[in-house]
Design a protein around this motif. Structure first.
Motif, PDB file in Angstrom:
ATOM      1  N   UNK A 131     -17.861  -1.538 -31.513  1.00  0.00           N
ATOM      2  CA  UNK A 131     -18.590  -1.696 -30.258  1.00  0.00           C
ATOM      3  C   UNK A 131     -18.556  -3.176 -29.932  1.00  0.00           C
ATOM      4  N   UNK A 132     -17.908  -3.506 -28.811  1.00  0.00           N
ATOM      5  CA  UNK A 132     -17.766  -4.903 -28.401  1.00  0.00           C
ATOM      6  C   UNK A 132     -18.176  -5.027 -26.949  1.00  0.00           C
ATOM      7  N   UNK A 133     -18.708  -6.186 -26.594  1.00  0.00           N
ATOM      8  CA  UNK A 133     -19.149  -6.427 -25.226  1.00  0.00           C
ATOM      9  C   UNK A 133     -18.219  -7.437 -24.570  1.00  0.00           C
ATOM     10  N   UNK A 134     -17.728  -7.063 -23.397  1.00  0.00           N
ATOM     11  CA  UNK A 134     -16.849  -7.936 -22.626  1.00  0.00           C
ATOM     12  C   UNK A 134     -17.665  -9.042 -21.959  1.00  0.00           C
ATOM     13  N   UNK A 135     -16.964 -10.032 -21.445  1.00  0.00           N
ATOM     14  CA  UNK A 135     -17.627 -11.158 -20.784  1.00  0.00           C
ATOM     15  C   UNK A 135     -18.434 -10.703 -19.566  1.00  0.00           C
ATOM     16  N   UNK A 136     -18.000  -9.614 -18.910  1.00  0.00           N
ATOM     17  CA  UNK A 136     -18.741  -9.118 -17.742  1.00  0.00           C
ATOM     18  C   UNK A 136     -19.890  -8.188 -18.115  1.00  0.00           C
ATOM     19  N   UNK A 137     -20.131  -7.973 -19.409  1.00  0.00           N
ATOM     20  CA  UNK A 137     -21.250  -7.150 -19.872  1.00  0.00           C
ATOM     21  C   UNK A 137     -20.890  -5.709 -20.170  1.00  0.00           C
ATOM     22  N   UNK A 138     -19.642  -5.310 -19.948  1.00  0.00           N
ATOM     23  CA  UNK A 138     -19.218  -3.937 -20.203  1.00  0.00           C
ATOM     24  C   UNK A 138     -19.137  -3.681 -21.707  1.00  0.00           C
ATOM     25  N   UNK A 139     -19.739  -2.567 -22.129  1.00  0.00           N
ATOM     26  CA  UNK A 139     -19.690  -2.194 -23.538  1.00  0.00           C
ATOM     27  C   UNK A 139     -18.413  -1.393 -23.798  1.00  0.00           C
ATOM     28  N   UNK A 140     -17.655  -1.818 -24.794  1.00  0.00           N
ATOM     29  CA  UNK A 140     -16.404  -1.182 -25.184  1.00  0.00           C
ATOM     30  C   UNK A 140     -16.622  -0.504 -26.524  1.00  0.00           C
ATOM     31  N   UNK A 141     -16.377   0.812 -26.592  1.00  0.00           N
ATOM     32  CA  UNK A 141     -16.531   1.559 -27.838  1.00  0.00           C
ATOM     33  C   UNK A 141     -15.206   2.236 -28.155  1.00  0.00           C
ATOM     34  N   UNK A 142     -14.763   2.078 -29.398  1.00  0.00           N
ATOM     35  CA  UNK A 142     -13.522   2.727 -29.799  1.00  0.00           C
ATOM     36  C   UNK A 142     -13.463   2.857 -31.315  1.00  0.00           C
ATOM     37  N   UNK A 143     -12.842   3.941 -31.746  1.00  0.00           N
ATOM     38  CA  UNK A 143     -12.531   4.121 -33.164  1.00  0.00           C
ATOM     39  C   UNK A 143     -11.070   3.762 -33.325  1.00  0.00           C
ATOM     40  N   UNK A 144     -10.806   2.712 -34.065  1.00  0.00           N
ATOM     41  CA  UNK A 144      -9.446   2.219 -34.268  1.00  0.00           C
ATOM     42  C   UNK A 144      -8.985   2.702 -35.644  1.00  0.00           C
ATOM     43  N   UNK A 145      -7.874   3.409 -35.673  1.00  0.00           N
ATOM     44  CA  UNK A 145      -7.327   3.899 -36.932  1.00  0.00           C
ATOM     45  C   UNK A 145      -6.491   2.798 -37.562  1.00  0.00           C
ATOM     46  N   UNK A 146      -6.770   2.514 -38.839  1.00  0.00           N
ATOM     47  CA  UNK A 146      -6.082   1.444 -39.570  1.00  0.00           C
ATOM     48  C   UNK A 146      -5.396   2.078 -40.772  1.00  0.00           C
ATOM     49  N   UNK A 147      -4.076   1.945 -40.846  1.00  0.00           N
ATOM     50  CA  UNK A 147      -3.317   2.476 -41.986  1.00  0.00           C
ATOM     51  C   UNK A 147      -3.006   1.331 -42.930  1.00  0.00           C
ATOM     52  N   UNK A 148      -3.476   1.456 -44.167  1.00  0.00           N
ATOM     53  CA  UNK A 148      -3.269   0.409 -45.170  1.00  0.00           C
ATOM     54  C   UNK A 148      -2.208   0.903 -46.142  1.00  0.00           C
TER      55      UNK A 148
END
Length: 150
Positions: A131-148
């Motif tokens: 969950x990250x917030x952009x400079x304009x205040x928009x909340x960004x939610x994502x599940x990022x798949x990471x292959x190790x």
């Protein structure tokens, strides 16, 4: 000398076979419930009312988000219109998809082209729930798949 199969022999075979099936199902059901990470949202109706608007605002950011692990470090790259950006990380959980036992909260630092955090990850599939917030205040939610692959 041949032995005769009697009714109790047949009943015992069926009882043992179904007993094994029931025991295995109980073990699997208990493990499934015990390892379930929990609720995604407290009220699904309320969440569904805002879903379209939240998704449209998130899509308007035009972010390309990717993550990878190398040398015990998690690299999170957020690209907006071809340039790396450093959003405000509100929440980040790095862990397995099927269990919360090894979840980690990465402490990201900006390196100029990526956000980097130290993590302990073995080989296989991992998830970064971000969950990250952009400079304009928009909340960004994502599940990022990471292959190790290490």
């Amino acid at each position: 000398m041949t032995r005769e199969i009697k009714g109790w022999h047949v009943f015992t075979c069926f009882a043992v076979a179904f007993g094994i099936i029931i025991a295995v199902n109980l073990v699997l059901a208990v493990n499934a419930v015990r390892t379930f990470p929990g609720l995604e949202t407290a009220n699904s109706y309320v969440a569904s009312q805002r879903f379209e608007a939240d998704r449209d605002a998130q899509d308007a950011l035009n972010w390309d988000v990717s993550a990878q692990v190398s040398g015990g470090k998690l690299y999170l790259r957020v690209i907006e219109d071809g340039a790396p950006v450093s959003p405000e990380i509100e929440s980040a959980v790095f862990g397995r998809a099927t269990s919360v036992a090894r979840d980690q909260t990465p402490d990201f630092r900006w390196t100029g082209d990526a956000l980097v955090a130290d993590v302990a990850a073995g080989p296989g599939n991992w998830n970064l729930r971000l969950e990250a917030r952009a400079a304009d205040g928009t909340l960004f939610k994502q599940r990022v798949i990471v292959k190790v692959a290490e």
